[in-house]
Design a protein around this motif. Structure first.
Motif, PDB file in Angstrom:
ATOM      1  N   ALA A   1       5.140  -6.238   2.560  1.00 26.48           N
ATOM      2  CA  ALA A   1       4.766  -5.552   3.801  1.00 26.48           C
ATOM      3  C   ALA A   1       4.866  -6.497   4.994  1.00 26.48           C
ATOM      4  CB  ALA A   1       3.348  -4.988   3.678  1.00 26.48           C
TER       5      ALA A   1
ATOM      6  N   LYS B   1      -0.293   0.617  -1.446  1.00 28.56           N
ATOM      7  CA  LYS B   1       0.604   0.571  -0.290  1.00 28.56           C
ATOM      8  C   LYS B   1       0.068   1.388   0.888  1.00 28.56           C
ATOM      9  CE  LYS B   1       4.611  -0.417  -3.170  1.00 28.56           C
ATOM     10  NZ  LYS B   1       5.963  -0.006  -3.626  1.00 28.56           N
ATOM     11  N   ASP B   2      -0.721   2.408   0.595  1.00 29.02           N
ATOM     12  CA  ASP B   2      -1.324   3.169   1.688  1.00 29.02           C
ATOM     13  C   ASP B   2      -2.289   2.290   2.490  1.00 29.02           C
ATOM     14  OD1 ASP B   2       0.036   5.514   1.136  1.00 29.02           O
ATOM     15  OD2 ASP B   2      -1.517   6.290  -0.197  1.00 29.02           O
TER      16      ASP B   2
ATOM     17  N   ILE C   1      -0.229   0.173   4.802  1.00 27.23           N
ATOM     18  CA  ILE C   1       0.283   0.972   5.924  1.00 27.23           C
ATOM     19  C   ILE C   1      -0.840   1.272   6.913  1.00 27.23           C
ATOM     20  CG2 ILE C   1       1.202   3.250   6.527  1.00 27.23           C
ATOM     21  CD1 ILE C   1       2.841   3.090   3.889  1.00 27.23           C
ATOM     22  N   LYS C   2      -2.023   1.552   6.397  1.00 25.41           N
ATOM     23  CA  LYS C   2      -3.162   1.821   7.280  1.00 25.41           C
ATOM     24  C   LYS C   2      -3.471   0.601   8.147  1.00 25.41           C
ATOM     25  CE  LYS C   2      -8.009   3.275   7.251  1.00 25.41           C
ATOM     26  NZ  LYS C   2      -9.160   3.679   6.381  1.00 25.41           N
TER      27      LYS C   2
ATOM     28  N   ASP D   1       3.387   0.729  12.787  1.00 27.85           N
ATOM     29  CA  ASP D   1       3.335   1.833  11.831  1.00 27.85           C
ATOM     30  C   ASP D   1       4.374   2.885  12.205  1.00 27.85           C
ATOM     31  OD1 ASP D   1       2.734   3.684   9.926  1.00 27.85           O
ATOM     32  OD2 ASP D   1       0.756   4.207  10.711  1.00 27.85           O
TER      33      ASP D   1
ATOM     34  N   PRO E   1       8.183   5.020  10.802  1.00 26.82           N
ATOM     35  CA  PRO E   1       8.847   5.477   9.575  1.00 26.82           C
ATOM     36  C   PRO E   1       9.616   4.353   8.871  1.00 26.82           C
ATOM     37  CG  PRO E   1       9.096   7.116  11.298  1.00 26.82           C
ATOM     38  CD  PRO E   1       8.466   5.910  11.946  1.00 26.82           C
TER      39      PRO E   1
ATOM     40  N   ARG F   1       7.075   2.170   7.026  1.00 30.16           N
ATOM     41  CA  ARG F   1       6.534   2.874   5.861  1.00 30.16           C
ATOM     42  C   ARG F   1       7.539   2.917   4.718  1.00 30.16           C
ATOM     43  NH1 ARG F   1       2.344   7.546   7.095  1.00 30.16           N
ATOM     44  NH2 ARG F   1       1.129   6.559   8.761  1.00 30.16           N
ATOM     45  N   ARG F   2       8.783   3.197   5.053  1.00 29.80           N
ATOM     46  CA  ARG F   2       9.814   3.240   4.012  1.00 29.80           C
ATOM     47  C   ARG F   2       9.976   1.874   3.367  1.00 29.80           C
ATOM     48  NH1 ARG F   2      14.800   1.643   3.357  1.00 29.80           N
ATOM     49  NH2 ARG F   2      14.921   0.874   5.500  1.00 29.80           N
TER      50      ARG F   2
ATOM     51  N   ARG G   1       6.922   1.217   1.081  1.00 29.81           N
ATOM     52  CA  ARG G   1       6.882   2.078  -0.110  1.00 29.81           C
ATOM     53  C   ARG G   1       8.004   1.762  -1.091  1.00 29.81           C
ATOM     54  NH1 ARG G   1       2.884   5.444   0.593  1.00 29.81           N
ATOM     55  NH2 ARG G   1       2.367   6.373   2.613  1.00 29.81           N
TER      56      ARG G   1
END
Length: 257
Positions: free
Chosen positions: A146, A178-179, A182-183, A192, A194, A197-198, A201
């Motif tokens: 990340a 992973k959430d 992202i948070k 944050d 797309p 996030r991709r 993930r």
């Protein structure tokens, strides 16, 4: 017939006893190995230091090696922060699950930001996954990936700090989620997205993190954090403990040539 059956049964019992002895010996060897590995891990945890003890922590595994944007050095394993031509270079090997790394960051964060901001020092971060190997889990790997995703979008320094500020206790593999990663990115302006996030993930940089960890295991260093200033291991110097003021003095000396 009765005698032959008795002989056959006796032979079967003997073979069974022999197999049981072999099974007990294997089980004992396994227990000894597990106790030895656990003892090393506990010692590392007690000292708050990530220590290489297993193949899982050495970056084993396959997958494409995708370096983050702007990575430098051999095999592009370094994430640089600061002016490229700075007279002093601080190289930091870190694991986002390592409590001693958090202690280092909490103590030196302001000094590092100040020196890199002034252009007198640049920082080079090398991300590794020692605690995953020691305690199991994937939080070190997922957090490092990340952070590399954040580097792709120009948000590494801020996100790096956020990960250490919110670091869970060493035995809580919260960064495997992973959430959660992202948070936390939501606290860094514009991160944050797309694309981020991709990247998180899909583990886009997992192979790169594993390669960085393997490089660390071959470096001769065996604990995190490892901190070098212009190639010298200044954090391990027990005769001259590193403090924020000492770091400033060493950087000033380097600037003077």
């Amino acid at each position: 017939m009765s005698q032959r059956n008795g002989e056959g049964q006796g032979g079967a019992r003997a073979r069974l006893r022999a197999q049981q002895r072999r099974d007990r010996a294997r089980a004992k060897r396994r227990r000894v190995l597990l106790v030895a590995v656990a003892a090393v891990a506990v010692l590392g945890a007690a000292a708050g230091i990530g220590v290489l003890v297993s193949h899982r922590g050495r970056g084993g595994g396959t997958g494409p090696v995708v370096a983050p944007a702007g990575a430098t050095g051999p095999d592009k394993l370094v994430i640089p922060v600061g002016r490229a031509g700075a007279p002093a270079t601080l190289s930091v090997y870190e694991d986002f699950r390592c409590p001693a790394c958090k202690q280092f960051e909490d103590t030196f964060r302001g000094t590092i930001h100040d020196l890199t901001g002034k252009g007198t020092m640049k920082a080079e971060y090398r991300l590794v996954t020692i605690i995953d190997g020691n305690l199991g889990g994937s939080g070190s790997l997922n957090a490092a990936n990340a952070a590399a995703c954040a580097q792709d979008l120009g948000g590494f320094p801020a996100y790096h700090d956020v990960l250490y500020t919110h670091q869970p206790i060493e035995t809580d593999d919260a960064y495997a989620d992973k959430d959660t990663l992202i948070k936390l990115a939501g606290t860094v302006g514009g991160l944050d997205t797309p694309a981020f996030r991709r990247c998180v993930r899909e583990g886009v940089h997992n192979g790169w993190v594993r390669k960085s960890t393997k490089d660390f295991s071959n470096s001769g260093f065996n604990a995190t954090p490892t901190v070098l200033l212009n190639g010298k291991n200044v954090y391990a110097d027990t005769k001259h403990p590193l403090t924020p003021q000492r770091l400033r003095s060493l950087v000033e000396q380097a600037a003077k040539g």
